[in-house]
Design a protein around this motif. Structure first.
Motif, PDB file in Angstrom:
ATOM      1  N   ASP A 204       0.850  -1.191   0.000  1.00 30.68           N
ATOM      2  CA  ASP A 204       0.000   0.000   0.000  1.00 30.68           C
ATOM      3  C   ASP A 204       0.883   1.238   0.000  1.00 30.68           C
ATOM      4  O   ASP A 204       2.036   1.196   0.413  1.00 30.68           O
ATOM      5  N   GLY A 205       0.305   2.334  -0.466  1.00 29.71           N
ATOM      6  CA  GLY A 205       1.049   3.602  -0.477  1.00 29.71           C
ATOM      7  C   GLY A 205       2.376   3.484  -1.219  1.00 29.71           C
ATOM      8  O   GLY A 205       2.451   2.918  -2.310  1.00 29.71           O
ATOM      9  N   THR A 206       3.419   3.967  -0.587  1.00 27.54           N
ATOM     10  CA  THR A 206       4.746   3.944  -1.219  1.00 27.54           C
ATOM     11  C   THR A 206       5.308   2.531  -1.313  1.00 27.54           C
ATOM     12  O   THR A 206       6.267   2.302  -2.057  1.00 27.54           O
ATOM     13  N   GLY A 207       4.729   1.582  -0.575  1.00 26.67           N
ATOM     14  CA  GLY A 207       5.230   0.202  -0.607  1.00 26.67           C
ATOM     15  C   GLY A 207       4.677  -0.626  -1.748  1.00 26.67           C
ATOM     16  O   GLY A 207       5.139  -1.752  -1.984  1.00 26.67           O
ATOM     17  N   ALA A 208       3.679  -0.098  -2.490  1.00 30.52           N
ATOM     18  CA  ALA A 208       3.015  -0.883  -3.535  1.00 30.52           C
ATOM     19  C   ALA A 208       3.980  -1.304  -4.638  1.00 30.52           C
ATOM     20  O   ALA A 208       3.982  -2.457  -5.071  1.00 30.52           O
ATOM     21  N   THR A 209       4.814  -0.372  -5.099  1.00 22.39           N
ATOM     22  CA  THR A 209       5.753  -0.687  -6.187  1.00 22.39           C
ATOM     23  C   THR A 209       6.768  -1.730  -5.731  1.00 22.39           C
ATOM     24  O   THR A 209       7.064  -2.695  -6.452  1.00 22.39           O
ATOM     25  N   ALA A 210       7.300  -1.544  -4.515  1.00 23.53           N
ATOM     26  CA  ALA A 210       8.278  -2.497  -3.987  1.00 23.53           C
ATOM     27  C   ALA A 210       7.658  -3.877  -3.799  1.00 23.53           C
ATOM     28  O   ALA A 210       8.307  -4.903  -4.040  1.00 23.53           O
ATOM     29  N   ALA A 211       6.389  -3.920  -3.395  1.00 23.59           N
ATOM     30  CA  ALA A 211       5.699  -5.200  -3.198  1.00 23.59           C
ATOM     31  C   ALA A 211       5.538  -5.945  -4.520  1.00 23.59           C
ATOM     32  O   ALA A 211       5.739  -7.168  -4.590  1.00 23.59           O
ATOM     33  N   ALA A 214       8.873  -7.319  -5.480  1.00 26.37           N
ATOM     34  CA  ALA A 214       9.195  -8.477  -4.640  1.00 26.37           C
ATOM     35  C   ALA A 214       8.430  -9.708  -5.104  1.00 26.37           C
ATOM     36  O   ALA A 214       8.984 -10.812  -5.187  1.00 26.37           O
ATOM     37  N   ALA A 215       7.141  -9.522  -5.418  1.00 22.66           N
ATOM     38  CA  ALA A 215       6.322 -10.641  -5.879  1.00 22.66           C
ATOM     39  C   ALA A 215       6.912 -11.252  -7.147  1.00 22.66           C
ATOM     40  O   ALA A 215       6.953 -12.482  -7.292  1.00 22.66           O
ATOM     41  N   ALA A 216       7.394 -10.410  -8.050  1.00 20.11           N
ATOM     42  CA  ALA A 216       8.007 -10.914  -9.292  1.00 20.11           C
ATOM     43  C   ALA A 216       9.255 -11.736  -8.977  1.00 20.11           C
ATOM     44  O   ALA A 216       9.498 -12.777  -9.604  1.00 20.11           O
ATOM     45  N   THR A 238       0.019 -10.047  -3.803  1.00 21.69           N
ATOM     46  CA  THR A 238       0.354  -8.870  -2.989  1.00 21.69           C
ATOM     47  C   THR A 238      -0.889  -8.460  -2.208  1.00 21.69           C
ATOM     48  O   THR A 238      -2.007  -8.511  -2.730  1.00 21.69           O
ATOM     49  N   ILE A 239      -0.677  -8.100  -0.946  1.00 21.43           N
ATOM     50  CA  ILE A 239      -1.793  -7.716  -0.079  1.00 21.43           C
ATOM     51  C   ILE A 239      -1.395  -6.539   0.807  1.00 21.43           C
ATOM     52  O   ILE A 239      -0.217  -6.207   0.929  1.00 21.43           O
TER      53      ILE A 239
END
Length: 328
Positions: A204-211, A214-216, A238-239
């Motif tokens: 969520d927020g600024t962590g969405a891109t990093a998540a 990471a999932a990839a 991603t959650i």
């Protein structure tokens, strides 16, 4: 005419009626080390066994700080809103002094703590993994008999405690942090092999891109491993436990897995294997209890330890003496 109902029958009837106070008393009974309590607990479990096994059992793990409790709180709330009854069993490390649970899970699951269709119970390990497996499994059966149709088992330990929880459940969910770079290097292959699904939290927020990144990376890592079953390839989602995002899709995957494996009889087969492991865990627990409480062994063990520590006695000979004292 006098009431001939046994204590196990009386308490069992109250549990089947969904009485939360009776469930709490029963869980305290199965966690007790007293011989008379153990006898009553075994009679109770046997009485309730035909009314168990209908829940979906999900194990949840992740490193400290990954947001397990926040996610479970949000996921449990989503499930109760859909008409489910959810029990959360938290396998805690134990206080080395008291043997009790040291984590206040109810305070970290504020929504579920006041939800009438949810039940939260920390389960102290009392220092042995066999103890974790036995006590948590018995608690799970009691919750199922009380009408809870989803059991979430959270492990807050590391290492072998994950294996213990995977051996209790039908589906094993591993939560991961968005900053996959360093964490990916430190992932234990064994945990990935246990995982039925990986969920990258805090997307969520600024962590969405990093998540998403990471999932990839986790998806790429999973391609190296052969699937544990031809029926299932471990998905990566991603959650956000904090925002409640992605939980509906996450649970849909759990249900899909359950439907596929149940249709082939594999859920029942897995539980039969787990029951055999449970049996041996309880045997091990009994042996350790005997070591702790047998008067002759309690008196002799410190002497043997001192002799081995000082080099006066070979460990093999000390072990043989203990085994003989146990009748092995």
């Amino acid at each position: 005419m006098a009431d001939r109902t046994s204590p196990a029958e009386s308490l069992g009837d109250a549990i089947l009626a969904g009485e939360r106070a009776a469930l709490a008393r029963a869980i305290t009974l199965v966690e007790s080390r007293r011989a008379d309590h153990r006898e009553k607990a075994q009679a109770l479990i046997q009485r309730l066994l035909p009314h168990t096994g209908r829940a979906i059992r999900v194990g949840i793990t992740g490193v400290p700080g990954v947001g397990k409790s926040t996610t479970i709180d949000a996921l449990g709330g989503y499930l109760t809103s859909k008409g489910h009854k959810v029990a959360v069993l938290a396998v805690d490390p134990s206080s080395t002094r008291t043997g009790g649970s040291i984590l206040g899970d109810k305070t970290r699951m504020a929504q579920l703590a006041v939800d009438p269709n949810a039940y939260i119970r920390p389960s102290p390990s009392s220092g042995t993994l066999g103890g974790v497996a036995a006590k948590t499994r018995e608690t799970m059966l009691l919750c199922e008999a009380a009408g809870f149709d989803i059991i979430l088992v959270e492990t807050v330990g590391v290492g072998q405690s994950e294996t213990a929880v995977a051996d209790l459940t039908d589906f094993f969910l591993v939560l991961m942090l968005p900053n996959a770079g360093d964490e990916l290097q430190g992932i234990k292959k064994g945990i990935i092999e246990l995982a039925d699904m990986i969920a990258v939290n805090k997307a969520d927020g600024t962590g969405a891109t990093a998540a998403r990144a990471a999932a990839a990376q986790y998806k790429a890592a999973l391609h190296i491993l052969a699937p544990a079953s031809p029926l299932w390839s471990t998905p990566v989602v991603t959650i956000s436990g904090l925002a409640g995002d992605g939980l509906e899709a996450l649970w849909a995957k759990v249900e899909e897995h359950h439907a596929r494996f149940e249709a082939k009889g594999l859920i029942a087969e897995k539980r039969r294997r787990q029951d055999v492991k449970w049996m041996w865990a309880m045997v091990q627990d009994r042996l350790q209890a005997r070591l702790r409480h047998d008067p002759a062994l309690k008196a002799r063990t410190p002497e043997l330890e001192a002799a081995v520590s000082s080099g006066e006695l070979a460990p093999t000979l000390a072990a043989e003496e203990i085994a003989q004292a146990l009748g092995l």
